[in-house]
Write a protein that holds these residues in place. Sequence first.
Motif, mmCIF file in Angstrom:
data_model
loop_
_atom_site.group_PDB
_atom_site.id
_atom_site.type_symbol
_atom_site.label_atom_id
_atom_site.label_comp_id
_atom_site.label_asym_id
_atom_site.label_seq_id
_atom_site.Cartn_x
_atom_site.Cartn_y
_atom_site.Cartn_z
ATOM 1 N N TRP A 193 10.404 61.749 25.397
ATOM 2 C CA TRP A 193 10.440 61.367 26.811
ATOM 3 C C TRP A 193 9.363 60.321 27.100
ATOM 4 C CZ3 TRP A 193 14.281 63.524 29.727
ATOM 5 C CH2 TRP A 193 14.856 64.707 29.252
ATOM 6 N N TRP A 194 9.597 59.559 28.165
ATOM 7 C CA TRP A 194 8.583 58.682 28.728
ATOM 8 C C TRP A 194 8.035 59.300 30.017
ATOM 9 C CZ3 TRP A 194 6.562 54.507 26.439
ATOM 10 C CH2 TRP A 194 7.322 53.728 25.556
ATOM 11 N N THR A 195 6.725 59.165 30.252
ATOM 12 C CA THR A 195 6.156 59.353 31.580
ATOM 13 C C THR A 195 5.306 58.130 31.898
ATOM 14 O OG1 THR A 195 4.184 60.555 30.763
ATOM 15 C CG2 THR A 195 6.112 61.873 31.390
ATOM 16 N N LYS A 236 16.026 57.845 28.642
ATOM 17 C CA LYS A 236 15.658 58.935 27.745
ATOM 18 C C LYS A 236 15.750 58.455 26.297
ATOM 19 C CE LYS A 236 15.328 63.278 26.140
ATOM 20 N NZ LYS A 236 15.262 62.969 24.688
ATOM 21 N N PRO A 250 8.288 59.467 36.551
ATOM 22 C CA PRO A 250 9.268 58.745 35.754
ATOM 23 C C PRO A 250 8.784 57.349 35.373
ATOM 24 C CG PRO A 250 10.303 59.780 37.657
ATOM 25 C CD PRO A 250 8.830 59.896 37.857
ATOM 26 N N GLU A 305 9.482 67.132 30.377
ATOM 27 C CA GLU A 305 10.782 66.774 30.944
ATOM 28 C C GLU A 305 10.740 66.775 32.464
ATOM 29 O OE1 GLU A 305 15.453 68.274 30.963
ATOM 30 O OE2 GLU A 305 13.991 69.300 29.689
ATOM 31 N N CYS A 343 1.388 61.611 37.019
ATOM 32 C CA CYS A 343 2.435 60.826 36.354
ATOM 33 C C CYS A 343 3.814 61.181 36.897
ATOM 34 C CB CYS A 343 2.383 61.047 34.851
ATOM 35 S SG CYS A 343 0.924 60.337 34.057
ATOM 36 N N SER A 396 8.846 63.697 33.611
ATOM 37 C CA SER A 396 9.617 62.481 33.359
ATOM 38 C C SER A 396 10.733 62.298 34.376
ATOM 39 C CB SER A 396 10.210 62.514 31.950
ATOM 40 O OG SER A 396 11.315 63.392 31.880
ATOM 41 N N LYS A 397 11.154 63.396 35.016
ATOM 42 C CA LYS A 397 12.209 63.347 36.028
ATOM 43 C C LYS A 397 11.646 63.443 37.447
ATOM 44 C CE LYS A 397 15.689 65.409 32.952
ATOM 45 N NZ LYS A 397 16.535 66.607 32.695
#
Length: 441
Positions: free
Chosen positions: A357-359, A352, A347, A300, A345, A303-304
């Motif tokens: 999650w995506w990275t 979402k 965002p 998380e 990596c 990803s942010k």
Amino acid sequence: MTSSLTAPVPVDPRFDRSARWRADRFGMFIHWGAYAVPARGEWVRSYERIGLDDYRPAVEAFRPDPDFDAWAATAAAAGMKYAVLTAKHHDGYALFDSELSDYTTAAVLGRDLVSEFLAAFRARGIRLGLYFSLLDWARPDYPHFGDLHHPMRDAEEFRDHAPDLASYREFLHGQVREICSNYGKLDVLWFDFSYPGMGPQEWGAAELMSMVRELQPDAVLDNRLEGSGSDHGSLLTDAPTPWSGDFTSPEQVIPAAPIVDIHGSPVPWESCLTLNNHWGYCRSDTDWKSAPMLIHRLVECVSKGGNLLLNVGPDARGAIPVGSRRILARIGEWMEVNSASIRGCGPAGLGKPDWGWWTAGHQKLYAHVMEPPIGPLLLDGLDRDQVASVHLLADGSELPLVDSWTVVGGRSRAMVSFGPQPEWSYPLPDPIDTVLEVRLR
């Protein structure tokens, strides 16, 4: 050609110093000192109003014999690329050698524990940071009565105590000069913290930052010369101060959204979290966070656009608790095969998804699938003709792009199946987080 989805999110050039630190994404925080003897956390003096003389037995009993190489091996095996040790916490007892004080392990034990720590972690190739408290509850010139946090803040015998902030600033700056001059290159310098009544003016932040930038020009600094875990300071504004730091430092929380400045541009940040409910060693606290939870929180953060600094609190002998080591070992097993989706990596710009999650990084997308789908897995935000291939990151095996009559518009949407029939449900290969490496056309 690199897709905008797989390209790094642009960061303001003023944050270039933090590029390598941001790529590392995962580090170890280490809270350790004489407070490990009472074993009720690093704030024990403040919470229990323990006077300096009454704290002396803890200092005298703190005679550890740590295996710093074992610490470093634990961090490396967990996939951590940097580590930050409390060179001095709020109690004022320093783990380094200081010509300005004999309230140090060097004077009391004849051991410079900071030097020993740095040598062991350098040998493992782990980048290095030191935490330094701006507070010092052992100094007679630091505010006592009426301060928000000092152990003697409401002790009547200190009602007439007169702090000498000029004297304290000289001492503070002198010790920071020592840790910036005597221990080689530092990758991170982690100050802690500002609060009402004690902030940039009291710390002499302008002069302090100027000295740090001169002595450690490449070190990445947090924002706490003017802020705290809940206060970003001026870093998000159009006019950041020279002492605003290189990143914000949310504590015991992960932001609900990426941290951005007033124009919406990304600002580097690092969430610092404990493994249980204390930073320093607390014998009675066995409320451990699980490895799956922490893996999810690490993903998380990335990803942010943030880092995760995960804390351990070694005991009074100098051992990282078994509970901590078990959790870190399990995280390390996952990182061993999935770290490419974390390091370097950030965002992905895809929002979402319900399943995880995506990275994004290395010209690829990474789907972190934490919830098993019913039927095919829909790669939210991607059309089928955008996707060149999908592989499990852990073993490199290919997942087929599929159609399914159960999905509206399925032929144009990117979907994969974990088994031979796209309509059927299959268990995830890794029930904690199955990572898919997605290459775009």
